[in-house]
Design an enzyme around this catalytic site. Structure first.
Site, short mmCIF file in Angstrom:
data_model
loop_
_atom_site.label_atom_id
_atom_site.label_comp_id
_atom_site.label_asym_id
_atom_site.label_seq_id
_atom_site.Cartn_x
_atom_site.Cartn_y
_atom_site.Cartn_z
N CYS A 56 0.87 -1.18 0.00
CA CYS A 56 0.00 0.00 0.00
C CYS A 56 0.91 1.22 0.00
O CYS A 56 1.74 1.37 0.90
CB CYS A 56 -0.85 -0.03 1.27
SG CYS A 56 -1.85 1.45 1.53
N CYS A 95 -0.88 3.87 -6.52
CA CYS A 95 -1.74 3.24 -5.52
C CYS A 95 -1.98 1.81 -5.99
O CYS A 95 -2.24 1.59 -7.18
CB CYS A 95 -3.06 4.00 -5.42
SG CYS A 95 -4.37 3.15 -4.51
N1 DGL Z 1 -3.91 0.61 -1.96
C1 DGL Z 1 -3.62 1.83 -1.34
C2 DGL Z 1 -2.41 2.54 -1.79
O1 DGL Z 1 -1.59 1.95 -2.45
C3 DGL Z 1 -4.54 2.40 -0.37
C4 DGL Z 1 -5.50 3.35 -0.89
C5 DGL Z 1 -6.43 3.83 0.14
O2 DGL Z 1 -6.80 3.06 1.03
O3 DGL Z 1 -6.80 5.00 0.05
O4 DGL Z 1 -2.23 3.69 -1.54
#
Ligand code: DGL
Length: 267
Positions: free
Chosen positions: A69, A179
């Site tokens: 993440c 993301c």
């Molecule tokens: N998958 C996430 C990232 O890479 C999280 C996005 C989120 O929860 O806002 O930032």
């Protein structure tokens, strides 16, 4: 066992690559869906969640944790490394390879608000902003779409178009997916981008980095890796897991028959 963690299903785009380079390893994935999205939340909250999840994964036997993440990496990776005795691999902002390969001198970055505020991203931006023009765009609503399993169709087209079209109009020849949820929208993004820009997903590079870190760790500790041919993955969700199970099956096919899913209430 390798722990993998995200605010939701996005980290599965990284787990997919981890599985590809380390097929014999066991993975334990935590989707913190009860608190998704992390993007707009205060970094101190994201740090608290990251610590709780790391504690849980270590108790499950994780030797290494991949913070799959970008937002959690931006907020928490330094604290995680200072708090726990195991190695952590985080998401790297892929602005660097995009900037190095750009011919037009314009690069688009799509990420969450939390990621754009992170020191890692800001340092990379400072290094490359003299070389290329960087167009930043917060992908508000995209994480929610992916969490609902909406990866294609009019809603996805409209939201992706709103964010990516201006980048193309400004001459961007690389679109960085900052993301881990966004790679699931690749078909929608590709439809819009055509051959005008390269879509940059850092997940394969992060998986190779995790493989290197694990190999070094095992060499140092003398611990052997698994001997079997195909590792099993286990999934824990603090929120609903319908989309998670659907995407796992899409990625792993029949191998998903042997996987386990659990709800997680305690952290
Ligand atoms: N998958 C996430 C990232 O890479 C999280 C996005 C989120 O929860 O806002 O930032």
């Amino acid at each position: 066992m390798i722990g993998v963690y995200d605010s939701g299903v996005g980290g599965l785009s990284v787990w997919k690559e981890l599985r590809a380079v380390m097929p014999a390893e066991q993975f334990c994935y935590v989707s913190d869906g009860a608190y998704c999205p992390y993007g707009p939340k205060d970094p101190s909250f994201v740090i608290e969640r990251a610590q709780a999840v790391a504690r849980f994964l270590i108790a499950q036997g994780a030797e290494l944790i991949v913070v799959a993440c970008n937002t959690a990496t931006a907020a928490a990776i330094t604290t995680l490394r200072a708090t726990f005795p195991i190695p952590f691999v985080g998401m790297e902002p892929a602005l660097k390879p995009a900037a190095l390969h750009s011919q037009s001198g314009v690069v688009g970055v799509l990420a969450t608000a939390g990621t754009f505020k992170g020191r890692l991203y800001l340092n990379t931006l400072a290094r490359f902003s003299g070389r290329v023009k960087v167009i930043e765009q917060v992908g508000t609503g995209l994480v929610e779409l992916v969490e609902q399993g909406i990866l294609e169709g009019p809603e996805a087209d409209q939201l992706v178009g709103r964010y990516v079209q201006p980048m193309l109009e400004a001459g961007a020849d690389h679109i960085v997916l900052g993301c881990t949820h966004y790679p699931f929208l690749t078909a929608t993004i590709e439809k819009l981008v055509g051959n005008h820009a390269v879509i940059v997903n850092p997940a394969p590079a992060v998986a190779r980095q995790a493989q290197r870190v694990l190999a070094e760790l095992r060499e140092r500790t003398g611990k052997k890796g698994p001997a079997g041919v195909s590792g099993v993955s286990t999934f824990f969700s603090t929120g609903p897991d319908e989309t998670l199970q659907k995407l796992v099956r899409q990625i792993a096919g029949d191998a998903a028959d042997g996987y386990l899913y659990h709800s997680l209430y305690i952290i």
